[in-house]
Design a protein around this motif. Structure first.
Motif, PDB file in Angstrom:
ATOM      1  N   GLN A 164       0.856  -1.195   0.000  1.00  0.00           N
ATOM      2  CA  GLN A 164       0.000   0.000   0.000  1.00  0.00           C
ATOM      3  C   GLN A 164       0.886   1.237   0.000  1.00  0.00           C
ATOM      4  OE1 GLN A 164      -2.916  -0.233   3.260  1.00  0.00           O
ATOM      5  NE2 GLN A 164      -4.404   0.531   1.788  1.00  0.00           N
ATOM      6  N   ASP A 165       0.565   2.143  -0.905  1.00  0.00           N
ATOM      7  CA  ASP A 165       1.279   3.407  -1.036  1.00  0.00           C
ATOM      8  C   ASP A 165       0.589   4.442  -0.138  1.00  0.00           C
ATOM      9  OD1 ASP A 165       2.827   5.447  -2.058  1.00  0.00           O
ATOM     10  OD2 ASP A 165       1.839   5.522  -4.004  1.00  0.00           O
ATOM     11  N   HIS A 166       1.262   5.535   0.171  1.00  0.00           N
ATOM     12  CA  HIS A 166       0.674   6.651   0.945  1.00  0.00           C
ATOM     13  C   HIS A 166       0.918   7.902   0.115  1.00  0.00           C
ATOM     14  CE1 HIS A 166       1.285   3.484   3.838  1.00  0.00           C
ATOM     15  NE2 HIS A 166       0.670   4.146   4.797  1.00  0.00           N
ATOM     16  N   LYS A 167      -0.099   8.317  -0.654  1.00  0.00           N
ATOM     17  CA  LYS A 167       0.146   9.340  -1.680  1.00  0.00           C
ATOM     18  C   LYS A 167       0.108  10.772  -1.143  1.00  0.00           C
ATOM     19  CE  LYS A 167      -0.711   6.895  -5.930  1.00  0.00           C
ATOM     20  NZ  LYS A 167      -1.556   5.708  -5.750  1.00  0.00           N
ATOM     21  N   ARG A 168      -0.716  11.002  -0.086  1.00  0.00           N
ATOM     22  CA  ARG A 168      -0.828  12.390   0.402  1.00  0.00           C
ATOM     23  C   ARG A 168       0.397  12.757   1.233  1.00  0.00           C
ATOM     24  NH1 ARG A 168      -5.780  14.966  -0.647  1.00  0.00           N
ATOM     25  NH2 ARG A 168      -7.149  13.405  -1.561  1.00  0.00           N
ATOM     26  N   THR A 211       1.332  13.395  -3.681  1.00  0.00           N
ATOM     27  CA  THR A 211       2.771  13.406  -3.971  1.00  0.00           C
ATOM     28  C   THR A 211       3.056  12.199  -4.860  1.00  0.00           C
ATOM     29  OG1 THR A 211       3.365  11.883  -2.198  1.00  0.00           O
ATOM     30  CG2 THR A 211       3.181  14.211  -1.606  1.00  0.00           C
ATOM     31  N   GLY A 212       4.329  11.991  -5.155  1.00  0.00           N
ATOM     32  CA  GLY A 212       4.717  10.757  -5.859  1.00  0.00           C
ATOM     33  C   GLY A 212       4.650   9.547  -4.951  1.00  0.00           C
ATOM     34  N   GLY A 213       4.385   9.747  -3.667  1.00  0.00           N
ATOM     35  CA  GLY A 213       4.324   8.634  -2.702  1.00  0.00           C
ATOM     36  C   GLY A 213       5.231   8.947  -1.529  1.00  0.00           C
ATOM     37  N   LEU A 270       3.447  -5.790 -14.502  1.00  0.00           N
ATOM     38  CA  LEU A 270       2.100  -5.240 -14.632  1.00  0.00           C
ATOM     39  C   LEU A 270       1.724  -4.739 -13.232  1.00  0.00           C
ATOM     40  CD1 LEU A 270      -0.123  -4.956 -16.726  1.00  0.00           C
ATOM     41  CD2 LEU A 270      -0.903  -7.241 -16.115  1.00  0.00           C
ATOM     42  N   TYR A 271       1.606  -3.416 -13.122  1.00  0.00           N
ATOM     43  CA  TYR A 271       1.239  -2.794 -11.834  1.00  0.00           C
ATOM     44  C   TYR A 271      -0.244  -2.499 -11.947  1.00  0.00           C
ATOM     45  CZ  TYR A 271       1.135   1.297  -8.555  1.00  0.00           C
ATOM     46  OH  TYR A 271       0.850   2.208  -7.568  1.00  0.00           O
ATOM     47  N   VAL A 272      -1.030  -3.071 -11.058  1.00  0.00           N
ATOM     48  CA  VAL A 272      -2.464  -2.785 -11.090  1.00  0.00           C
ATOM     49  C   VAL A 272      -2.822  -2.034  -9.809  1.00  0.00           C
ATOM     50  CG1 VAL A 272      -4.764  -3.729 -11.457  1.00  0.00           C
ATOM     51  CG2 VAL A 272      -2.787  -4.961 -12.311  1.00  0.00           C
ATOM     52  N   TYR A 275      -3.487   1.057 -14.630  1.00  0.00           N
ATOM     53  CA  TYR A 275      -2.371   0.138 -14.890  1.00  0.00           C
ATOM     54  C   TYR A 275      -1.095   0.964 -14.972  1.00  0.00           C
ATOM     55  CZ  TYR A 275      -5.555  -3.440 -16.908  1.00  0.00           C
ATOM     56  OH  TYR A 275      -6.523  -4.383 -17.138  1.00  0.00           O
ATOM     57  N   ASN A 276      -0.004   0.360 -14.507  1.00  0.00           N
ATOM     58  CA  ASN A 276       1.320   0.893 -14.814  1.00  0.00           C
ATOM     59  C   ASN A 276       2.141  -0.260 -15.360  1.00  0.00           C
ATOM     60  OD1 ASN A 276       0.815   3.567 -13.844  1.00  0.00           O
ATOM     61  ND2 ASN A 276       1.003   2.794 -11.767  1.00  0.00           N
ATOM     62  N   VAL A 277       3.224   0.073 -16.023  1.00  0.00           N
ATOM     63  CA  VAL A 277       3.984  -0.990 -16.686  1.00  0.00           C
ATOM     64  C   VAL A 277       5.383  -1.123 -16.088  1.00  0.00           C
ATOM     65  CG1 VAL A 277       2.651  -0.848 -18.813  1.00  0.00           C
ATOM     66  CG2 VAL A 277       4.695   0.577 -18.559  1.00  0.00           C
ATOM     67  N   ARG A 278       5.462  -0.784 -14.812  1.00  0.00           N
ATOM     68  CA  ARG A 278       6.767  -0.837 -14.104  1.00  0.00           C
ATOM     69  C   ARG A 278       6.448  -0.976 -12.620  1.00  0.00           C
ATOM     70  NH1 ARG A 278       4.938   3.292 -11.040  1.00  0.00           N
ATOM     71  NH2 ARG A 278       3.874   4.803 -12.318  1.00  0.00           N
ATOM     72  N   LEU A 279       7.502  -1.207 -11.825  1.00  0.00           N
ATOM     73  CA  LEU A 279       7.301  -1.290 -10.387  1.00  0.00           C
ATOM     74  C   LEU A 279       6.864   0.069  -9.843  1.00  0.00           C
ATOM     75  CD1 LEU A 279      10.529  -3.307  -9.478  1.00  0.00           C
ATOM     76  CD2 LEU A 279       8.174  -4.149  -9.239  1.00  0.00           C
ATOM     77  N   GLY A 280       6.159   0.069  -8.725  1.00  0.00           N
ATOM     78  CA  GLY A 280       5.777   1.330  -8.100  1.00  0.00           C
ATOM     79  C   GLY A 280       6.955   1.945  -7.369  1.00  0.00           C
ATOM     80  N   ASP A 281       6.880   3.245  -7.167  1.00  0.00           N
ATOM     81  CA  ASP A 281       7.856   3.958  -6.357  1.00  0.00           C
ATOM     82  C   ASP A 281       7.030   4.769  -5.365  1.00  0.00           C
ATOM     83  OD1 ASP A 281       9.786   5.581  -5.269  1.00  0.00           O
ATOM     84  OD2 ASP A 281      10.789   5.992  -7.167  1.00  0.00           O
ATOM     85  N   PRO A 282       7.019   4.486  -4.094  1.00  0.00           N
ATOM     86  CA  PRO A 282       7.994   3.729  -3.312  1.00  0.00           C
ATOM     87  C   PRO A 282       7.647   2.259  -3.049  1.00  0.00           C
ATOM     88  CG  PRO A 282       6.589   4.950  -1.806  1.00  0.00           C
ATOM     89  CD  PRO A 282       6.087   5.233  -3.206  1.00  0.00           C
ATOM     90  N   GLU A 283       6.694   1.660  -3.772  1.00  0.00           N
ATOM     91  CA  GLU A 283       6.350   0.262  -3.465  1.00  0.00           C
ATOM     92  C   GLU A 283       7.545  -0.689  -3.691  1.00  0.00           C
ATOM     93  OE1 GLU A 283       4.466   2.404  -5.210  1.00  0.00           O
ATOM     94  OE2 GLU A 283       2.353   1.802  -5.248  1.00  0.00           O
ATOM     95  N   ALA A 284       8.323  -0.444  -4.770  1.00  0.00           N
ATOM     96  CA  ALA A 284       9.460  -1.335  -5.052  1.00  0.00           C
ATOM     97  C   ALA A 284      10.413  -1.400  -3.862  1.00  0.00           C
ATOM     98  CB  ALA A 284      10.220  -0.837  -6.275  1.00  0.00           C
TER      99      ALA A 284
HETATM  100  N1  GLY Z   1       3.436   4.802  -6.081  1.00  0.00           N
HETATM  101  C1  GLY Z   1       2.658   5.011  -7.208  1.00  0.00           C
HETATM  102  C2  GLY Z   1       3.317   4.722  -8.488  1.00  0.00           C
HETATM  103  O1  GLY Z   1       4.440   4.279  -8.536  1.00  0.00           O
HETATM  104  O2  GLY Z   1       2.691   4.937  -9.520  1.00  0.00           O
END
Ligand code: GLY
Length: 423
Positions: free
Chosen positions: A211-215, A225-227, A268-270, A285-294
Protein backbone atom coordinates in the motif's frame (compact mmCIF):
# COMPACT_ATOMS: atom_id res chain seq x y z
CA UNK A 1 25.17 -11.45 -16.95
CA UNK A 2 25.76 -7.80 -17.69
CA UNK A 3 22.70 -5.76 -16.88
CA UNK A 4 21.85 -2.16 -17.68
CA UNK A 5 19.37 -0.44 -15.40
CA UNK A 6 17.59 2.70 -16.62
CA UNK A 7 16.53 5.41 -14.18
CA UNK A 8 17.71 7.40 -11.20
CA UNK A 9 15.15 7.19 -8.38
CA UNK A 10 14.49 5.24 -5.21
CA UNK A 11 12.84 2.40 -7.13
CA UNK A 12 15.93 2.06 -9.31
CA UNK A 13 18.20 2.06 -6.24
CA UNK A 14 16.08 -0.79 -4.83
CA UNK A 15 16.40 -2.61 -8.17
CA UNK A 16 20.18 -2.10 -8.17
CA UNK A 17 20.38 -3.41 -4.60
CA UNK A 18 18.30 -6.50 -5.53
CA UNK A 19 20.32 -7.22 -8.66
CA UNK A 20 23.62 -6.76 -6.80
CA UNK A 21 22.64 -9.63 -4.51
CA UNK A 22 22.29 -12.10 -7.38
CA UNK A 23 25.16 -14.43 -8.22
CA UNK A 24 23.95 -14.26 -11.83
CA UNK A 25 24.91 -10.60 -12.19
CA UNK A 26 28.54 -10.13 -13.11
CA UNK A 27 28.33 -6.46 -14.07
CA UNK A 28 25.70 -3.90 -13.31
CA UNK A 29 25.44 -0.58 -15.16
CA UNK A 30 22.96 2.24 -14.67
CA UNK A 31 21.90 5.20 -16.76
CA UNK A 32 21.97 7.73 -15.34
CA UNK A 33 21.84 6.27 -11.79
CA UNK A 34 22.34 8.22 -8.56
CA UNK A 35 24.86 8.23 -5.69
CA UNK A 36 23.10 5.30 -4.00
CA UNK A 37 22.96 3.25 -7.19
CA UNK A 38 26.65 4.06 -7.75
CA UNK A 39 27.43 1.84 -4.77
CA UNK A 40 26.30 -1.18 -6.82
CA UNK A 41 26.58 -0.12 -10.45
CA UNK A 42 28.74 1.84 -12.87
CA UNK A 43 26.71 4.93 -13.73
CA UNK A 44 26.59 6.46 -17.23
CA UNK A 45 25.33 9.98 -17.71
CA UNK A 46 22.92 9.53 -20.60
CA UNK A 47 19.22 10.25 -21.03
CA UNK A 48 17.35 6.97 -20.42
CA UNK A 49 14.50 8.18 -22.67
CA UNK A 50 16.72 8.70 -25.72
CA UNK A 51 16.41 5.46 -27.73
CA UNK A 52 19.57 6.04 -29.80
CA UNK A 53 21.69 6.89 -26.74
CA UNK A 54 20.47 3.86 -24.79
CA UNK A 55 21.03 1.48 -27.74
CA UNK A 56 24.56 2.92 -28.22
CA UNK A 57 25.35 2.40 -24.53
CA UNK A 58 23.93 -1.14 -24.55
CA UNK A 59 26.12 -1.90 -27.59
CA UNK A 60 29.27 -0.37 -26.09
CA UNK A 61 28.82 -2.32 -22.89
CA UNK A 62 27.57 -5.47 -24.69
CA UNK A 63 24.90 -5.91 -22.03
CA UNK A 64 22.75 -9.03 -21.84
CA UNK A 65 19.54 -7.47 -20.54
CA UNK A 66 18.17 -3.96 -20.09
CA UNK A 67 15.94 -3.22 -17.10
CA UNK A 68 13.96 0.03 -17.38
CA UNK A 69 12.93 1.34 -13.95
CA UNK A 70 10.40 4.07 -14.82
CA UNK A 71 7.72 4.05 -17.50
CA UNK A 72 9.07 7.03 -19.45
CA UNK A 73 11.69 5.11 -21.49
CA UNK A 74 9.08 2.46 -22.36
CA UNK A 75 6.50 5.05 -23.42
CA UNK A 76 9.23 6.81 -25.44
CA UNK A 77 9.92 3.60 -27.39
CA UNK A 78 13.31 2.76 -25.84
CA UNK A 79 12.15 -0.85 -25.43
CA UNK A 80 11.31 -1.11 -29.16
CA UNK A 81 14.67 0.36 -30.20
CA UNK A 82 16.59 -2.00 -27.89
CA UNK A 83 14.70 -5.07 -29.06
CA UNK A 84 15.17 -4.14 -32.68
CA UNK A 85 18.91 -3.91 -31.92
CA UNK A 86 18.76 -7.40 -30.37
CA UNK A 87 18.76 -6.56 -26.64
CA UNK A 88 16.24 -8.29 -24.35
CA UNK A 89 14.26 -5.76 -22.30
CA UNK A 90 12.42 -6.37 -19.04
CA UNK A 91 9.44 -4.25 -20.00
CA UNK A 92 6.92 -3.85 -22.81
CA UNK A 93 7.23 -2.21 -26.17
CA UNK A 94 5.54 1.14 -26.79
CA UNK A 95 2.31 -0.64 -27.75
CA UNK A 96 2.09 -2.34 -24.32
CA UNK A 97 3.32 0.76 -22.47
CA UNK A 98 0.10 2.49 -23.64
CA UNK A 99 -1.60 0.70 -20.74
CA UNK A 100 0.13 3.34 -18.60
CA UNK A 101 0.79 6.06 -21.17
CA UNK A 102 -2.84 6.56 -22.20
CA UNK A 103 -5.73 6.39 -19.76
CA UNK A 104 -8.17 6.54 -22.68
CA UNK A 105 -6.50 3.44 -24.09
CA UNK A 106 -6.41 1.55 -20.78
CA UNK A 107 -10.04 2.34 -19.89
CA UNK A 108 -11.19 1.25 -23.36
CA UNK A 109 -9.03 -1.89 -23.05
CA UNK A 110 -10.69 -2.78 -19.74
CA UNK A 111 -14.17 -2.11 -21.09
CA UNK A 112 -13.44 -4.28 -24.14
CA UNK A 113 -12.14 -7.18 -22.05
CA UNK A 114 -14.71 -7.10 -19.25
CA UNK A 115 -12.27 -6.00 -16.53
CA UNK A 116 -13.91 -4.13 -13.65
CA UNK A 117 -13.17 -0.42 -13.76
CA UNK A 118 -15.30 2.62 -12.89
CA UNK A 119 -17.79 3.51 -15.67
CA UNK A 120 -16.32 6.35 -17.73
CA UNK A 121 -16.60 8.75 -20.64
CA UNK A 122 -13.77 9.92 -22.89
CA UNK A 123 -14.06 13.63 -23.71
CA UNK A 124 -12.17 15.71 -26.24
CA UNK A 125 -14.21 18.93 -25.99
CA UNK A 126 -15.62 21.01 -23.16
CA UNK A 127 -19.27 20.36 -24.18
CA UNK A 128 -18.55 16.61 -24.08
CA UNK A 129 -16.98 17.02 -20.64
CA UNK A 130 -19.98 19.00 -19.40
CA UNK A 131 -22.37 16.26 -20.57
CA UNK A 132 -20.22 13.57 -18.88
CA UNK A 133 -20.13 15.53 -15.61
CA UNK A 134 -23.89 16.19 -15.70
CA UNK A 135 -24.47 12.41 -15.71
CA UNK A 136 -22.59 12.08 -12.40
CA UNK A 137 -22.74 13.15 -8.78
CA UNK A 138 -19.90 14.50 -6.65
CA UNK A 139 -17.14 13.75 -6.02
CA UNK A 140 -16.20 14.10 -9.70
CA UNK A 141 -13.18 12.24 -11.05
CA UNK A 142 -11.30 13.81 -13.96
CA UNK A 143 -8.10 12.33 -15.39
CA UNK A 144 -5.84 13.57 -18.14
CA UNK A 145 -5.27 10.92 -20.79
CA UNK A 146 -1.48 11.13 -20.98
CA UNK A 147 1.47 10.95 -18.58
CA UNK A 148 1.49 13.92 -16.22
CA UNK A 149 4.04 13.02 -13.52
CA UNK A 150 1.30 12.33 -10.97
CA UNK A 151 -0.43 15.66 -11.65
CA UNK A 152 -3.12 14.42 -14.03
CA UNK A 153 -5.79 12.97 -11.70
CA UNK A 154 -8.34 15.17 -9.93
CA UNK A 155 -11.10 14.40 -7.44
CA UNK A 156 -13.41 17.39 -7.09
CA UNK A 157 -16.31 18.16 -4.81
CA UNK A 158 -18.22 20.58 -7.02
CA UNK A 159 -19.47 20.53 -10.62
CA UNK A 160 -17.98 23.98 -11.27
CA UNK A 161 -14.52 22.96 -10.05
CA UNK A 162 -14.67 19.81 -12.18
CA UNK A 163 -15.71 21.75 -15.27
CA UNK A 164 -12.97 24.27 -14.65
CA UNK A 165 -10.35 21.48 -14.46
CA UNK A 166 -11.70 20.14 -17.77
CA UNK A 167 -11.43 23.62 -19.27
CA UNK A 168 -7.83 23.94 -18.05
CA UNK A 169 -6.93 20.63 -19.63
CA UNK A 170 -8.97 20.63 -22.82
CA UNK A 171 -9.05 24.31 -23.72
CA UNK A 172 -6.12 26.00 -21.95
CA UNK A 173 -3.73 23.06 -22.45
CA UNK A 174 -2.55 23.06 -18.80
CA UNK A 175 -0.84 19.69 -19.27
CA UNK A 176 -0.07 20.01 -22.97
CA UNK A 177 -0.88 17.00 -25.15
CA UNK A 178 -1.45 14.86 -22.04
CA UNK A 179 -4.72 16.74 -21.49
CA UNK A 180 -6.04 16.67 -25.09
CA UNK A 181 -8.48 13.97 -23.98
CA UNK A 182 -9.87 13.61 -20.47
CA UNK A 183 -11.41 10.59 -18.78
CA UNK A 184 -14.41 11.39 -16.58
CA UNK A 185 -15.38 8.46 -14.42
CA UNK A 186 -17.59 7.42 -11.51
CA UNK A 187 -15.99 7.75 -8.09
CA UNK A 188 -15.51 4.47 -6.28
CA UNK A 189 -14.93 4.76 -2.54
CA UNK A 190 -12.79 2.22 -0.72
CA UNK A 191 -9.22 1.27 -0.01
CA UNK A 192 -6.35 1.33 -2.50
CA UNK A 193 -3.91 -1.53 -2.96
CA UNK A 194 -0.90 -1.97 -5.20
CA UNK A 195 -0.77 -5.31 -6.94
CA UNK A 196 2.49 -5.98 -8.75
CA UNK A 197 2.74 -8.94 -11.07
CA UNK A 198 5.54 -10.24 -13.27
CA UNK A 199 4.50 -11.68 -16.61
CA UNK A 200 6.22 -13.02 -19.71
CA UNK A 201 2.92 -12.86 -21.58
CA UNK A 202 2.02 -16.44 -20.60
CA UNK A 203 2.74 -16.94 -16.90
CA UNK A 204 1.71 -14.45 -14.22
CA UNK A 205 3.40 -14.33 -10.81
CA UNK A 206 2.41 -12.06 -7.94
CA UNK A 207 4.78 -10.03 -5.79
CA UNK A 208 3.82 -9.18 -2.21
CA UNK A 209 0.85 -6.80 -2.03
CA UNK A 210 1.69 -3.28 -0.84
CA UNK A 211 0.00 0.00 0.00
CA UNK A 212 1.28 3.41 -1.04
CA UNK A 213 0.67 6.65 0.94
CA UNK A 214 0.15 9.34 -1.68
CA UNK A 215 -0.83 12.39 0.40
CA UNK A 216 1.93 14.48 1.91
CA UNK A 217 0.68 14.62 5.52
CA UNK A 218 -0.36 12.06 8.13
CA UNK A 219 -3.90 10.62 7.95
CA UNK A 220 -3.90 11.13 4.17
CA UNK A 221 -4.15 14.92 4.43
CA UNK A 222 -2.69 17.52 2.06
CA UNK A 223 -1.84 17.39 -1.61
CA UNK A 224 -0.89 14.28 -3.56
CA UNK A 225 2.77 13.41 -3.97
CA UNK A 226 4.72 10.76 -5.86
CA UNK A 227 4.32 8.63 -2.70
CA UNK A 228 5.43 9.35 0.87
CA UNK A 229 5.85 5.75 1.96
CA UNK A 230 4.67 2.20 1.53
CA UNK A 231 4.54 -1.07 3.38
CA UNK A 232 4.30 -4.74 2.45
CA UNK A 233 2.81 -7.22 2.82
CA UNK A 234 -0.78 -6.06 3.37
CA UNK A 235 -2.04 -8.46 6.06
CA UNK A 236 -5.71 -8.30 5.08
CA UNK A 237 -5.07 -8.97 1.37
CA UNK A 238 -5.79 -12.66 1.84
CA UNK A 239 -5.51 -15.59 -0.56
CA UNK A 240 -9.19 -15.44 -1.53
CA UNK A 241 -8.88 -11.79 -2.55
CA UNK A 242 -5.68 -12.44 -4.49
CA UNK A 243 -7.28 -15.39 -6.31
CA UNK A 244 -10.15 -13.12 -7.29
CA UNK A 245 -7.81 -10.37 -8.51
CA UNK A 246 -5.83 -12.91 -10.48
CA UNK A 247 -8.93 -14.48 -12.04
CA UNK A 248 -10.92 -11.31 -12.71
CA UNK A 249 -8.16 -8.83 -13.48
CA UNK A 250 -4.66 -10.15 -14.11
CA UNK A 251 -5.49 -13.14 -16.31
CA UNK A 252 -8.03 -11.23 -18.44
CA UNK A 253 -5.47 -8.42 -18.81
CA UNK A 254 -2.73 -10.71 -20.09
CA UNK A 255 -5.22 -12.63 -22.28
CA UNK A 256 -6.68 -9.35 -23.54
CA UNK A 257 -3.25 -8.07 -24.54
CA UNK A 258 -2.65 -11.30 -26.43
CA UNK A 259 -6.03 -11.08 -28.15
CA UNK A 260 -5.26 -7.51 -29.18
CA UNK A 261 -1.90 -8.58 -30.60
CA UNK A 262 0.08 -6.56 -28.05
CA UNK A 263 3.23 -8.33 -26.83
CA UNK A 264 3.81 -7.75 -23.15
CA UNK A 265 6.44 -8.78 -20.67
CA UNK A 266 7.77 -7.21 -17.51
CA UNK A 267 5.82 -5.73 -14.66
CA UNK A 268 2.10 -5.24 -14.63
CA UNK A 269 1.24 -2.79 -11.83
CA UNK A 270 -2.46 -2.79 -11.09
CA UNK A 271 -3.77 -0.01 -8.85
CA UNK A 272 -6.79 -1.59 -7.21
CA UNK A 273 -9.65 0.09 -5.41
CA UNK A 274 -11.27 -2.37 -3.04
CA UNK A 275 -14.81 -1.11 -2.52
CA UNK A 276 -16.71 -1.41 0.73
CA UNK A 277 -17.98 -4.88 -0.28
CA UNK A 278 -14.38 -5.93 -1.01
CA UNK A 279 -14.91 -5.95 -4.77
CA UNK A 280 -11.71 -5.09 -6.68
CA UNK A 281 -11.84 -2.37 -9.36
CA UNK A 282 -8.90 -1.31 -11.49
CA UNK A 283 -7.98 2.33 -10.93
CA UNK A 284 -4.99 2.28 -13.25
CA UNK A 285 -2.37 0.14 -14.89
CA UNK A 286 1.32 0.89 -14.81
CA UNK A 287 3.98 -0.99 -16.69
CA UNK A 288 6.77 -0.84 -14.10
CA UNK A 289 7.30 -1.29 -10.39
CA UNK A 290 5.78 1.33 -8.10
CA UNK A 291 7.86 3.96 -6.36
CA UNK A 292 7.99 3.73 -3.31
CA UNK A 293 6.35 0.26 -3.46
CA UNK A 294 9.46 -1.34 -5.05
CA UNK A 295 11.53 -0.21 -2.07
CA UNK A 296 9.43 -2.41 0.26
CA UNK A 297 8.46 -5.24 -2.08
CA UNK A 298 11.91 -6.13 -3.44
CA UNK A 299 13.58 -6.48 0.00
CA UNK A 300 10.98 -9.02 1.15
CA UNK A 301 10.94 -10.94 -2.15
CA UNK A 302 12.80 -14.08 -1.10
CA UNK A 303 14.11 -15.01 -4.55
CA UNK A 304 16.73 -14.05 -7.09
CA UNK A 305 15.38 -10.98 -8.90
CA UNK A 306 17.94 -11.25 -11.71
CA UNK A 307 16.83 -14.86 -12.32
CA UNK A 308 13.21 -13.66 -12.52
CA UNK A 309 14.12 -10.97 -15.05
CA UNK A 310 16.21 -13.38 -17.11
CA UNK A 311 13.48 -16.04 -17.15
CA UNK A 312 10.84 -13.45 -18.00
CA UNK A 313 12.87 -12.12 -20.94
CA UNK A 314 13.28 -15.68 -22.24
CA UNK A 315 9.52 -16.41 -21.93
CA UNK A 316 10.31 -18.99 -19.25
CA UNK A 317 8.87 -17.39 -16.13
CA UNK A 318 6.85 -20.58 -15.50
CA UNK A 319 10.11 -22.42 -14.75
CA UNK A 320 10.96 -20.23 -11.74
CA UNK A 321 10.04 -21.72 -8.36
CA UNK A 322 8.17 -18.77 -6.94
CA UNK A 323 9.19 -17.92 -3.37
CA UNK A 324 6.89 -16.69 -0.64
CA UNK A 325 7.77 -13.35 0.93
CA UNK A 326 10.10 -12.97 3.88
CA UNK A 327 9.03 -10.82 6.85
CA UNK A 328 7.77 -7.28 6.38
CA UNK A 329 9.05 -3.91 5.22
CA UNK A 330 7.97 -0.35 5.91
CA UNK A 331 9.40 2.45 3.75
CA UNK A 332 9.34 6.09 4.86
CA UNK A 333 10.12 8.76 2.27
CA UNK A 334 12.12 11.73 3.56
CA UNK A 335 11.21 14.72 1.41
CA UNK A 336 12.54 18.25 0.87
CA UNK A 337 10.87 21.13 2.71
CA UNK A 338 8.00 22.43 0.56
CA UNK A 339 7.57 19.22 -1.46
CA UNK A 340 5.25 18.51 -3.32
CA UNK A 341 5.25 22.27 -3.98
CA UNK A 342 8.43 24.16 -4.75
CA UNK A 343 11.53 23.40 -2.70
CA UNK A 344 15.20 24.30 -2.52
CA UNK A 345 17.92 21.72 -3.02
CA UNK A 346 21.63 21.33 -2.43
CA UNK A 347 21.35 20.87 1.35
CA UNK A 348 23.95 18.56 2.92
CA UNK A 349 22.53 15.22 4.10
CA UNK A 350 23.86 14.33 7.54
CA UNK A 351 23.75 11.14 9.58
CA UNK A 352 23.57 8.75 6.65
CA UNK A 353 27.20 7.58 6.57
CA UNK A 354 27.31 6.47 10.18
CA UNK A 355 24.27 4.19 10.05
CA UNK A 356 24.95 0.51 10.58
CA UNK A 357 22.80 -2.61 10.85
CA UNK A 358 21.20 -5.19 8.63
CA UNK A 359 17.56 -4.54 9.42
CA UNK A 360 17.14 -1.37 7.38
CA UNK A 361 17.99 -0.02 3.93
CA UNK A 362 18.32 3.56 2.75
CA UNK A 363 17.46 4.09 -0.91
CA UNK A 364 18.47 7.32 -2.63
CA UNK A 365 15.99 9.16 -4.86
CA UNK A 366 16.75 12.90 -5.02
CA UNK A 367 20.41 13.04 -4.03
CA UNK A 368 23.63 14.06 -5.71
CA UNK A 369 27.24 14.78 -4.76
CA UNK A 370 28.38 18.40 -4.81
CA UNK A 371 31.76 19.55 -6.13
CA UNK A 372 33.35 18.63 -2.79
CA UNK A 373 31.92 15.10 -3.00
CA UNK A 374 29.41 15.73 -0.21
CA UNK A 375 25.98 14.09 -0.48
CA UNK A 376 23.32 16.79 -0.91
CA UNK A 377 19.62 16.94 -1.70
CA UNK A 378 18.64 17.10 -5.39
CA UNK A 379 14.92 16.47 -5.59
CA UNK A 380 11.56 16.44 -3.84
CA UNK A 381 11.65 12.90 -2.57
CA UNK A 382 15.20 12.57 -1.28
CA UNK A 383 15.48 9.15 0.39
CA UNK A 384 13.34 6.13 1.23
CA UNK A 385 14.28 4.61 4.57
CA UNK A 386 13.09 1.00 4.73
CA UNK A 387 12.79 -0.86 8.02
CA UNK A 388 12.82 -4.65 7.85
CA UNK A 389 11.42 -6.99 10.46
CA UNK A 390 9.67 -10.24 11.14
CA UNK A 391 6.39 -8.30 11.14
CA UNK A 392 5.11 -4.86 10.23
CA UNK A 393 5.41 -3.45 13.76
CA UNK A 394 9.08 -4.37 14.00
CA UNK A 395 9.69 -3.07 10.47
CA UNK A 396 7.92 0.20 11.21
CA UNK A 397 9.92 0.79 14.42
CA UNK A 398 13.16 0.15 12.56
CA UNK A 399 12.20 2.49 9.71
CA UNK A 400 11.40 5.37 12.06
CA UNK A 401 14.42 4.79 14.32
CA UNK A 402 16.59 5.09 11.21
CA UNK A 403 14.71 7.99 9.57
CA UNK A 404 15.14 10.09 12.74
CA UNK A 405 18.93 9.80 12.47
CA UNK A 406 19.08 11.34 8.98
CA UNK A 407 19.00 15.13 8.80
CA UNK A 408 18.95 17.87 6.18
CA UNK A 409 17.47 21.33 6.16
CA UNK A 410 13.70 21.24 5.71
CA UNK A 411 13.45 17.42 5.81
CA UNK A 412 9.97 16.07 6.48
CA UNK A 413 8.31 12.68 6.51
CA UNK A 414 4.99 11.14 7.47
CA UNK A 415 4.78 9.54 10.91
CA UNK A 416 1.99 7.09 10.11
CA UNK A 417 3.36 4.89 7.33
CA UNK A 418 2.03 1.37 7.79
CA UNK A 419 -0.74 2.34 10.21
CA UNK A 420 -3.36 1.44 7.59
CA UNK A 421 -2.26 -2.19 7.90
CA UNK A 422 -3.83 -2.36 11.33
CA UNK A 423 -7.13 -0.59 10.57
N1 GLY B 1 3.44 4.80 -6.08
C1 GLY B 1 2.66 5.01 -7.21
C2 GLY B 1 3.32 4.72 -8.49
O1 GLY B 1 4.44 4.28 -8.54
O2 GLY B 1 2.69 4.94 -9.52
Amino acid sequence: MKMLLLGKGGREHALAWSLSRSPLVGELHAAPGNPGIAQWATCHDIDPCDPAAVVALARNLAVDIVVPGPESPLVAGVGDALEEAGFPVFGPRQSGARLEGSKAFSKSFMARHGIATAPFDLCRTLPEARTALEKRRPPYVVKADGLAAGKGAFILDSFDEALSVCENLLVKGALGDAGDTVVIEDHIAGTELTLLAVTDGKTIRLLPVSQDHKRVFDDDKGPNTGGMGAYAPVPWADKALLRRIEGEILTPTVEGLKEDGIPFRGILYVGIMLDNERNPWVLEYNVRLGDPEAQVVLPIFDGDWAAVIDACCRGRLGEIVWPSSRGAAVGVVIASGGYPGSYNQGFPIEGIDTLSGNDFLVFHAGTTRNSAGKLVTAGGRVLTVVGLGKDLLAARDRAYETARLIRFEGAHFRRDIGRKAFI
